[in-house]
Design a protein around this motif. Structure first.
Motif, mmCIF file in Angstrom:
data_model
loop_
_atom_site.group_PDB
_atom_site.id
_atom_site.type_symbol
_atom_site.label_atom_id
_atom_site.label_comp_id
_atom_site.label_asym_id
_atom_site.label_seq_id
_atom_site.Cartn_x
_atom_site.Cartn_y
_atom_site.Cartn_z
ATOM 1 N N TYR A 1 -3.147 6.161 16.373
ATOM 2 C CA TYR A 1 -4.238 6.016 15.403
ATOM 3 C C TYR A 1 -4.843 4.620 15.516
ATOM 4 C CZ TYR A 1 -2.156 10.008 12.880
ATOM 5 O OH TYR A 1 -1.654 11.240 12.529
ATOM 6 N N SER B 1 0.825 -1.215 0.000
ATOM 7 C CA SER B 1 0.000 0.000 0.000
ATOM 8 C C SER B 1 0.852 1.254 0.000
ATOM 9 C CB SER B 1 -0.889 0.032 1.253
ATOM 10 O OG SER B 1 -1.716 -1.094 1.333
ATOM 11 N N LEU C 1 -0.841 -3.382 7.319
ATOM 12 C CA LEU C 1 0.176 -2.319 7.429
ATOM 13 C C LEU C 1 1.152 -2.626 8.547
ATOM 14 C CD1 LEU C 1 -2.193 0.765 6.940
ATOM 15 C CD2 LEU C 1 -1.112 -0.683 5.209
ATOM 16 N N TYR D 1 -3.611 0.646 -2.986
ATOM 17 C CA TYR D 1 -2.963 -0.625 -2.679
ATOM 18 C C TYR D 1 -3.011 -1.519 -3.911
ATOM 19 C CZ TYR D 1 -7.544 -2.929 -2.020
ATOM 20 O OH TYR D 1 -8.804 -3.441 -2.186
ATOM 21 N N TYR E 1 4.186 7.126 2.337
ATOM 22 C CA TYR E 1 4.779 5.927 2.912
ATOM 23 C C TYR E 1 4.331 4.703 2.117
ATOM 24 C CZ TYR E 1 5.228 8.776 7.209
ATOM 25 O OH TYR E 1 5.530 9.741 8.138
ATOM 26 N N PHE F 1 -8.835 5.127 8.861
ATOM 27 C CA PHE F 1 -8.079 5.551 10.033
ATOM 28 C C PHE F 1 -8.926 6.455 10.906
ATOM 29 C CE2 PHE F 1 -3.833 4.071 9.190
ATOM 30 C CZ PHE F 1 -3.736 3.989 7.805
ATOM 31 N N GLN G 1 0.436 11.296 4.303
ATOM 32 C CA GLN G 1 0.142 12.137 5.463
ATOM 33 C C GLN G 1 0.484 13.579 5.112
ATOM 34 O OE1 GLN G 1 2.459 11.303 9.069
ATOM 35 N NE2 GLN G 1 0.614 11.724 10.290
ATOM 36 N N GLY H 1 -3.626 13.689 9.468
ATOM 37 C CA GLY H 1 -3.671 12.268 9.732
ATOM 38 C C GLY H 1 -3.265 11.430 8.526
ATOM 39 N N LEU H 2 -3.589 10.157 8.607
ATOM 40 C CA LEU H 2 -3.162 9.182 7.610
ATOM 41 C C LEU H 2 -4.278 8.872 6.631
ATOM 42 C CD1 LEU H 2 -1.430 6.811 10.173
ATOM 43 C CD2 LEU H 2 -0.286 8.372 8.588
ATOM 44 N N ILE I 1 0.412 4.974 1.655
ATOM 45 C CA ILE I 1 -0.312 5.770 2.637
ATOM 46 C C ILE I 1 0.321 7.150 2.644
ATOM 47 C CG2 ILE I 1 -1.084 5.911 5.037
ATOM 48 C CD1 ILE I 1 -1.889 3.279 3.762
ATOM 49 N N SER J 1 7.906 7.523 11.091
ATOM 50 C CA SER J 1 6.779 6.879 10.424
ATOM 51 C C SER J 1 5.955 6.107 11.452
ATOM 52 C CB SER J 1 7.281 5.949 9.315
ATOM 53 O OG SER J 1 8.250 5.061 9.813
ATOM 54 N N TRP K 1 6.309 -0.236 7.775
ATOM 55 C CA TRP K 1 6.259 1.004 7.026
ATOM 56 C C TRP K 1 7.670 1.445 6.668
ATOM 57 C CZ3 TRP K 1 1.713 4.586 7.258
ATOM 58 C CH2 TRP K 1 0.588 3.975 7.850
ATOM 59 N N GLY K 2 7.770 2.155 5.559
ATOM 60 C CA GLY K 2 9.015 2.815 5.236
ATOM 61 C C GLY K 2 9.143 4.124 5.985
ATOM 62 N N GLN K 3 10.227 4.847 5.692
ATOM 63 C CA GLN K 3 10.478 6.116 6.381
ATOM 64 C C GLN K 3 9.750 7.281 5.713
ATOM 65 O OE1 GLN K 3 12.452 4.962 4.056
ATOM 66 N NE2 GLN K 3 12.927 6.772 2.816
#
Lengths: 115, 114
Positions: B92, A35, A102, A50, A95, B105, A39, A44-45, A37, B48, A105-107
C-alpha cells in the motif's frame, strides 16, 4: 522495542457497543499522535480516527463520526476507541498505529458486527 | 480530497526478478514544509501492515536494500530489485498531510510468486 497490543474486539449485534484498547510500550507514549486503522475482511486500509499526543486534537472518518470516540491515557500508556451504534459495515480488524506516519502497528483486534 | 491510485493491482513475479508498483496521486503531495509524506507499507498474509519506506525514499530500519522508493509530485514508485519469497503480500502507498493530519491509502497491490 515499540510494542502495541490491541484488545477488546469481539462479536456484537448491530446497534451495540464495544471499547477497544491499545497498550503501548517501548517508547514515550505521550510524545506521539496515535491512530486507529481498520481493515474490513478482504479489503484495504482505512484510517478511522487519530488523536494528538495531548488529546487536544482528534479526527474521525466520516463513516464513524458521531458514533466512535477516541481517547488516551498517557500515564497508563493506553489508547482507546469507544464504538457505539455499531453497524455491519464496521466489521473489520482494528489496528492501533503510532505517529502520523504509522511507523509501528499492533497485531489488530477483530470486531464482528452481526445479528 | 487526495486520491491515490496504485497499479497494477495484481503483480505476479518470478523469484529473483524485479518488481515495480506505481502510486499516482490526484494532486501534488509536496507539503508546505517542502517535504513529501508518501509512505509504503507491506502486509504479509495474516499479518499487520509494516512500514517499509517513508517520505518517498527513506527505508525503515531493517528493510532490505532491494526495496527502493522514488518519485515526486504526483507520481511515485516502489521497486523491488530481486523478489524473494518473503515479499509476497499486499503493498500500500499512503500519503499524509501534516496539518490537519489526514491519511489516504492506495487500494493495494497484491504481489504473488509465479
Amino acid at each position: 522495542q515499540v510494542q502495541l497490543v490491541e484488545s477488546g474486539g469481539g462479536l456484537v449485534k448491530p446497534g451495540g457497543s464495544l471499547r477497544l484498547s491499545c497498550a503501548a510500550s517501548g517508547f514515550t507514549f505521550s510524545d506521539y499522535y496515535m491512530s486507529w486503522i481498520r481493515q474490513a475482511p478482504g479489503k484495504g486500509l482505512e484510517c478511522v480516527s487519530y488523536i494528538s499526543n495531548s488529546s487536544v486534537y482528534t479526527h474521525y472518518a466520516d463513516s464513524v463520526k458521531g458514533r466512535f470516540t477516541i481517547s488516551r491515557d498517557n500515564p497508563k500508556n493506553s489508547l482507546f476507541l469507544q464504538m457505539n451504534s455499531l453497524r455491519a459495515e464496521d466489521t473489520a480488524v482494528y489496528y492501533c498505529a503510532r505517529d502520523g506516519s504509522l511507523d509501528s502497528w499492533g497485531q489488530g483486534t477483530l470486531v464482528t458486527v452481526s445479528s | 480530497d487526495v486520491v491515490l491510485t496504485q497499479s497494477p493491482l495484481s503483480l505476479p513475479v518470478t523469484l529473483g526478478q524485479p518488481a515495480s508498483i506505481s502510486c499516482r496521486s490526484s494532486q501534488s503531495l509536496v507539503y508546505s514544509d517542502g517535504d513529501t509524506y508518501l509512505n509504503w507499507f507491506h502486509q504479509r498474509p495474516g499479518q499487520s501492515p509494516r512500514r517499509l519506506i517513508y517520505k518517498v525514499s527513506t527505508r525503515d530500519s531493517g528493510v532490505p536494500d532491494r526495496f527502493s522508493g522514488s518519485g515526486s509530485g504526483t507520481d511515485f514508485t516502489l521497486k523491488i530489485s530481486r523478489v524473494e519469497a518473503e515479499d509476497v503480500g499486499v503493498y500500500y502507498c499512503m500519503q499524509t498531510t501534516r496539518w490537519p493530519l489526514m491519511y489516504t491509502f492506495g487500494q493495494g497491490t497484491k504481489l504473488e510468486i509465479k
